[in-house]
Design a protein around this motif. Structure first.
Motif, short mmCIF file in Angstrom:
data_model
loop_
_atom_site.label_atom_id
_atom_site.label_comp_id
_atom_site.label_asym_id
_atom_site.label_seq_id
_atom_site.Cartn_x
_atom_site.Cartn_y
_atom_site.Cartn_z
N PHE A 1 0.81 -1.22 0.00
CA PHE A 1 0.00 0.00 0.00
C PHE A 1 0.84 1.28 0.00
O PHE A 1 0.30 2.38 0.09
N GLY A 2 2.16 1.12 -0.09
CA GLY A 2 3.02 2.29 -0.19
C GLY A 2 3.19 3.07 1.08
O GLY A 2 3.54 4.26 1.04
N THR A 3 2.97 2.42 2.23
CA THR A 3 3.08 3.12 3.51
C THR A 3 4.29 2.66 4.33
O THR A 3 4.48 3.13 5.45
N GLU A 4 5.10 1.77 3.78
CA GLU A 4 6.29 1.31 4.49
C GLU A 4 7.36 2.41 4.47
O GLU A 4 7.67 2.96 3.42
N PRO A 5 7.92 2.77 5.63
CA PRO A 5 8.92 3.84 5.66
C PRO A 5 10.25 3.38 5.09
O PRO A 5 10.64 2.23 5.22
N ARG A 6 10.93 4.30 4.43
CA ARG A 6 12.29 4.05 3.96
C ARG A 6 13.29 4.54 4.99
O ARG A 6 12.94 5.34 5.87
N ILE A 7 14.51 4.09 4.89
CA ILE A 7 15.57 4.60 5.75
C ILE A 7 15.69 6.11 5.55
O ILE A 7 15.73 6.59 4.43
N GLY A 8 15.73 6.81 6.65
CA GLY A 8 15.87 8.26 6.57
C GLY A 8 14.57 9.00 6.63
O GLY A 8 14.55 10.21 6.84
N MET A 9 13.44 8.27 6.45
CA MET A 9 12.14 8.92 6.58
C MET A 9 11.74 8.98 8.04
O MET A 9 12.10 8.13 8.83
N ALA A 10 10.97 10.00 8.37
CA ALA A 10 10.39 10.04 9.70
C ALA A 10 9.40 8.91 9.82
O ALA A 10 8.59 8.67 8.93
#
Length: 214
Positions: A195-204
């Motif tokens: 669903f495109g809600t997984e955080p990436r490294i560096g994201m809050a």
């Protein structure tokens, strides 16, 4: 082998399997976090692995949790090999340590996602294959900045890679089992990736989200 020798070997194997499970069950992240006055189960995702421990108790505690969880998989396998157990028995010891991390008797048979402990097991059972999987993990993180996706990619490749490299059937079976359980433990991450809600490294990060290293 004489019956009494065979019985002694079976008892030694069972003892090492139990000890491996108990070692795997040691909640490294919980113990380290409590030294800082927090419990990772009450913070963020509630997971006891390195990512959430770093969030709860700081980066140093997170790194120590990563090292401790890896050693929980590595040391029992090396011990089993040291005392001369067969390849299949050594693999079973590794699986027992891994299951201890996922289903800790000290945490009501709950635990982490198993990535670091699985890596420790594979470093002992199949070091060259494990190093390739670490490379896959790092390359995926570098390309996507998704730690959970990197864990899932490494898990998916573990069994076929070890088959190609010619490792013993017991080692391949353990790789298959750990990969399946790591994937299952990442089911929430899979849903967020979809669903495109997984955080990436560096994201809050939203406090309830865990990036998938445990």
């Amino acid at each position: 082998m004489a019956p009494h020798h065979r019985g002694g070997a079976v008892m030694a194997f069972l003892a090492v399997v139990v000890l491996a499970y108990l070692a795997g069950s040691i909640p490294t992240g919980v113990l380290l976090s409590r030294r800082r006055g927090v419990d990772p189960r009450d913070v963020g995702s509630g997971n006891i692995g390195a990512t959430n421990v770093a969030r709860a108790a700081g980066p140093a505690a997170g790194l120590l949790t990563l090292a401790g969880d890896l050693l929980k998989g590595l040391v029992p396998v090396l011990l089993a090999r040291r005392i001369g157990l067969s390849n299949a028995a050594v693999a079973a010891v590794g699986l027992s340590a891994f299951l201890g991390h996922l289903y800790s008797c000290f945490l009501g048979f709950d635990g982490g996602k198993g990535v670091a402990t699985a890596l420790g097991v594979l470093l002992a059972l199949a070091p060259f294959g494990a190093l390739i999987l670490v490379g896959v993990f790092l390359a995926t993180v570098a390309a996507t900045r998704f730690v959970s996706l990197a864990s899932l990619c490494a898990a998916a490749l573990a069994c076929p890679l070890l088959l190609i490299l010619g490792y013993p059937p017991g080692t391949v079976a353990v790789a298959a089992a750990t990969a399946a359980l790591v994937t299952y433990r990442h089911r929430d991450n899979v849903r967020r990736l979809r669903f495109g809600t997984e955080p990436r490294i560096g994201m809050a990060r939203v406090s309830s989200v865990d990036s998938g290293v445990a």
